[in-house]
Enzyme design. Structure first.
Site, mmCIF file in Angstrom:
data_model
loop_
_atom_site.group_PDB
_atom_site.id
_atom_site.type_symbol
_atom_site.label_atom_id
_atom_site.label_comp_id
_atom_site.label_asym_id
_atom_site.label_seq_id
_atom_site.Cartn_x
_atom_site.Cartn_y
_atom_site.Cartn_z
ATOM 1 N N ARG A 1 -7.263 12.742 0.982
ATOM 2 C CA ARG A 1 -6.089 13.199 1.631
ATOM 3 C C ARG A 1 -4.803 12.715 1.363
ATOM 4 O O ARG A 1 -4.029 13.581 1.625
ATOM 5 C CB ARG A 1 -6.347 12.849 3.392
ATOM 6 C CG ARG A 1 -6.338 11.313 3.725
ATOM 7 C CD ARG A 1 -6.523 10.978 4.995
ATOM 8 N NE ARG A 1 -7.846 11.196 5.294
ATOM 9 C CZ ARG A 1 -8.307 10.407 6.840
ATOM 10 N NH1 ARG A 1 -7.585 9.457 7.218
ATOM 11 N NH2 ARG A 1 -9.662 10.681 6.909
ATOM 12 N N HIS B 1 -3.812 -4.979 7.535
ATOM 13 C CA HIS B 1 -3.941 -3.752 8.550
ATOM 14 C C HIS B 1 -3.082 -4.101 9.898
ATOM 15 O O HIS B 1 -3.405 -4.809 10.673
ATOM 16 C CB HIS B 1 -5.402 -3.158 8.844
ATOM 17 C CG HIS B 1 -5.545 -1.926 9.236
ATOM 18 N ND1 HIS B 1 -5.490 -1.230 10.333
ATOM 19 C CD2 HIS B 1 -5.778 -0.850 8.280
ATOM 20 C CE1 HIS B 1 -5.676 -0.221 10.209
ATOM 21 N NE2 HIS B 1 -5.573 0.203 9.078
ATOM 22 N N ASN C 1 0.807 -1.310 0.061
ATOM 23 C CA ASN C 1 0.094 -0.055 -0.020
ATOM 24 C C ASN C 1 0.974 1.278 -0.019
ATOM 25 O O ASN C 1 1.700 1.547 0.772
ATOM 26 C CB ASN C 1 -1.010 0.087 1.199
ATOM 27 C CG ASN C 1 -1.821 1.099 1.188
ATOM 28 O OD1 ASN C 1 -1.256 2.217 1.119
ATOM 29 N ND2 ASN C 1 -3.125 0.826 1.571
ATOM 30 N N GLU D 1 -8.499 0.378 -2.758
ATOM 31 C CA GLU D 1 -9.309 0.167 -1.650
ATOM 32 C C GLU D 1 -10.373 1.388 -1.528
ATOM 33 O O GLU D 1 -9.899 2.297 -2.035
ATOM 34 C CB GLU D 1 -8.529 0.207 -0.399
ATOM 35 C CG GLU D 1 -7.619 -0.775 0.028
ATOM 36 C CD GLU D 1 -6.672 -0.628 1.006
ATOM 37 O OE1 GLU D 1 -5.882 -1.651 1.435
ATOM 38 O OE2 GLU D 1 -6.495 0.406 1.564
ATOM 39 N N GLY E 1 0.997 -1.477 4.524
ATOM 40 C CA GLY E 1 1.492 -0.323 3.997
ATOM 41 C C GLY E 1 2.327 0.594 5.021
ATOM 42 O O GLY E 1 3.603 0.685 4.796
ATOM 43 N N ARG F 1 -9.666 8.058 -1.061
ATOM 44 C CA ARG F 1 -10.618 8.432 -0.015
ATOM 45 C C ARG F 1 -11.313 9.407 -0.356
ATOM 46 O O ARG F 1 -11.035 10.327 -1.221
ATOM 47 C CB ARG F 1 -9.899 8.880 1.281
ATOM 48 C CG ARG F 1 -9.357 7.586 2.063
ATOM 49 C CD ARG F 1 -8.768 8.137 3.403
ATOM 50 N NE ARG F 1 -8.295 7.179 4.522
ATOM 51 C CZ ARG F 1 -9.040 6.755 5.114
ATOM 52 N NH1 ARG F 1 -10.407 7.406 5.418
ATOM 53 N NH2 ARG F 1 -8.953 5.894 6.051
ATOM 54 N N THR G 1 -8.180 3.277 8.556
ATOM 55 C CA THR G 1 -9.429 2.395 8.591
ATOM 56 C C THR G 1 -9.802 1.573 10.037
ATOM 57 O O THR G 1 -8.681 1.125 10.506
ATOM 58 C CB THR G 1 -9.396 1.237 7.542
ATOM 59 O OG1 THR G 1 -8.923 1.868 6.325
ATOM 60 C CG2 THR G 1 -10.728 0.589 7.230
ATOM 61 N N ARG H 1 3.281 19.089 1.044
ATOM 62 C CA ARG H 1 3.647 20.262 0.265
ATOM 63 C C ARG H 1 3.004 20.503 -0.814
ATOM 64 O O ARG H 1 3.297 21.408 -1.418
ATOM 65 C CB ARG H 1 5.036 20.013 -0.108
ATOM 66 C CG ARG H 1 6.219 20.229 0.995
ATOM 67 C CD ARG H 1 6.497 21.806 1.227
ATOM 68 N NE ARG H 1 7.271 22.017 2.524
ATOM 69 C CZ ARG H 1 8.562 22.154 2.460
ATOM 70 N NH1 ARG H 1 9.231 22.574 1.248
ATOM 71 N NH2 ARG H 1 9.265 22.569 3.551
ATOM 72 N N HIS I 1 -5.474 3.292 -1.578
ATOM 73 C CA HIS I 1 -6.946 3.550 -1.267
ATOM 74 C C HIS I 1 -7.235 5.127 -1.663
ATOM 75 O O HIS I 1 -6.675 6.001 -1.108
ATOM 76 C CB HIS I 1 -6.663 3.631 0.374
ATOM 77 C CG HIS I 1 -8.024 3.760 1.117
ATOM 78 N ND1 HIS I 1 -8.335 3.296 2.693
ATOM 79 C CD2 HIS I 1 -9.250 4.270 0.959
ATOM 80 C CE1 HIS I 1 -9.595 3.608 2.698
ATOM 81 N NE2 HIS I 1 -10.099 4.143 1.817
ATOM 82 N N HIS J 1 0.971 6.425 1.863
ATOM 83 C CA HIS J 1 1.691 7.310 2.524
ATOM 84 C C HIS J 1 2.925 7.932 2.007
ATOM 85 O O HIS J 1 3.411 8.633 2.204
ATOM 86 C CB HIS J 1 2.311 6.696 3.785
ATOM 87 C CG HIS J 1 0.913 6.458 4.870
ATOM 88 N ND1 HIS J 1 -0.159 7.519 4.930
ATOM 89 C CD2 HIS J 1 0.530 5.188 5.125
ATOM 90 C CE1 HIS J 1 -1.057 6.697 5.527
ATOM 91 N NE2 HIS J 1 -0.823 5.507 5.810
ATOM 92 N N GLU K 1 -10.933 -10.055 2.880
ATOM 93 C CA GLU K 1 -9.484 -9.550 3.390
ATOM 94 C C GLU K 1 -9.957 -9.607 4.970
ATOM 95 O O GLU K 1 -10.620 -8.646 5.513
ATOM 96 C CB GLU K 1 -9.258 -8.096 2.976
ATOM 97 C CG GLU K 1 -7.954 -7.861 3.580
ATOM 98 C CD GLU K 1 -7.122 -6.624 3.061
ATOM 99 O OE1 GLU K 1 -7.268 -6.030 1.864
ATOM 100 O OE2 GLU K 1 -6.414 -5.804 3.742
HETATM 101 N N1 PXP Z 1 -6.008 -3.375 4.257
HETATM 102 C C1 PXP Z 1 -7.118 -2.491 4.045
HETATM 103 C C2 PXP Z 1 -8.210 -2.936 3.613
HETATM 104 C C3 PXP Z 1 -6.650 -1.194 4.599
HETATM 105 O O1 PXP Z 1 -7.660 -0.244 4.453
HETATM 106 C C4 PXP Z 1 -5.554 -0.761 4.757
HETATM 107 C C5 PXP Z 1 -5.053 0.724 5.204
HETATM 108 O O2 PXP Z 1 -5.374 1.505 3.968
HETATM 109 C C6 PXP Z 1 -4.212 -1.785 4.804
HETATM 110 C C7 PXP Z 1 -4.694 -3.011 4.422
HETATM 111 C C8 PXP Z 1 -2.869 -1.483 5.183
HETATM 112 O O3 PXP Z 1 -2.807 -1.079 6.537
HETATM 113 P P1 PXP Z 1 -1.523 -0.591 6.861
HETATM 114 O O4 PXP Z 1 -1.066 0.585 6.399
HETATM 115 O O5 PXP Z 1 -1.787 -0.485 8.482
HETATM 116 O O6 PXP Z 1 -0.284 -1.699 6.663
#
Ligand code: PXP
Length: 239
Positions: free
Chosen positions: A51, A193, A9, A72, A215, A47, A103, A20, A45, A12, A153
């Site tokens: 963001r 997650h 993911n 996502e 991520g 959103r 999430t 910036r 993801h 970030h 998932e």
């Molecule tokens: N899976 C899902 C469904 C998520 O929403 C996220 C965060 O965007 C992740 C996995 C990845 O989570 P993390 O960034 O904590 O590894």
């Protein structure tokens, strides 16, 4: 034994860029580095508040990466339209609220099965694989199965938060039991997650685990060792 896939993911990378509102760091470059370092999928993801990931990031990655873009998104008509336009290879439907920093747990399906089923059917019809991000609970897994999802998932947040605490074994057991059900229903099994370099292995070793989406820990580690090493290290740990 089949090896577990890694979805990286890259949200970030965009979080830093948005600090910036410049061009760098570019999520497209991150996607290329991740895929050449052992990632099997790029996860983004999008959103409602945009963001981090922006529409053009999805366009750029979609154009560049064939067969490996996992999106996502919230289960809303706006996002359904977005997915149909940009055609990711797969979509994970997640709960989303404006005030959360990330999430918060899995999707609560009760009371909205009709509208969720419509979205699943419309995405599936256009060839997009659909998963639901759910807590490791039988009711949610069965509900996702009943409305036509291909994949579950499992939300690993509670397991991740329990790492090193008394509850850890219990949270891992919940994931294992939920995995049995997912396989019994003949669905694909993913998890994610809050997973990091310390807590990831027991989840990767769950029977039937096919893909882990990670991520924050990878991007954080990348600050110090570079994205290439951070991805390769995680891939080694889950194999
Ligand atoms: N899976 C899902 C469904 C998520 O929403 C996220 C965060 O965007 C992740 C996995 C990845 O989570 P993390 O960034 O904590 O590894």
């Amino acid at each position: 034994m089949k090896s577990v896939k890694l979805g990286v993911n890259i949200d970030h990378i965009a979080t830093l860029r948005q600090a910036r509102k410049e061009k760098n760091p570019d999520p497209l470059e991150a996607a290329r580095v991740a895929l050449s370092s052992g990632a099997d999928m790029v996860v983004m993801h999008i959103r409602a508040d945009r963001r981090h990931i922006q529409d053009h990031d999805i366009e750029n990655v979609r154009h560049d990466v064939r067969g490996m873009l996992h999106l996502e998104m919230a289960a809303t008509p706006e996002m359904e339209k977005f997915a149909l336009k940009h055609r990711p290879d797969s979509v994970c439907l997640v709960p989303e609220s404006a005030s959360e920093v990330t999430t918060q747990g899995g999707m609560k399906m009760t009371g909205k099965l009709g509208e969720l089923e419509k979205i699943v059917k419309s995405l599936s019809r256009s060839g997009i694989e659909v998963s639901f991000f759910v807590d490791p609970e039988p009711q949610a897994i069965r509900a996702a199965h009943n409305i036509g999802a291909d994949t579950i998932e499992l939300c690993t947040s509670k397991y991740s938060e329990s790492w090193g605490k008394k509850l850890q074994a219990k949270e891992l057991e919940k994931l294992q039991l939920a995995s049995f059900l997912v396989k019994e229903l003949d669905m694909h099994l993913h998890a994610g997650h809050g997973l990091d370099y310390y807590n990831v292995s027991p989840v990767a070793r769950i029977d039937g685990m096919e893909c882990m989406n990670i991520g924050y820990s990878i991007i954080s580690r990348a600050m110090f060792v570079g994205l290439k090493s951070a991805v390769a290290e995680m891939k080694r740990l889950i194999q």
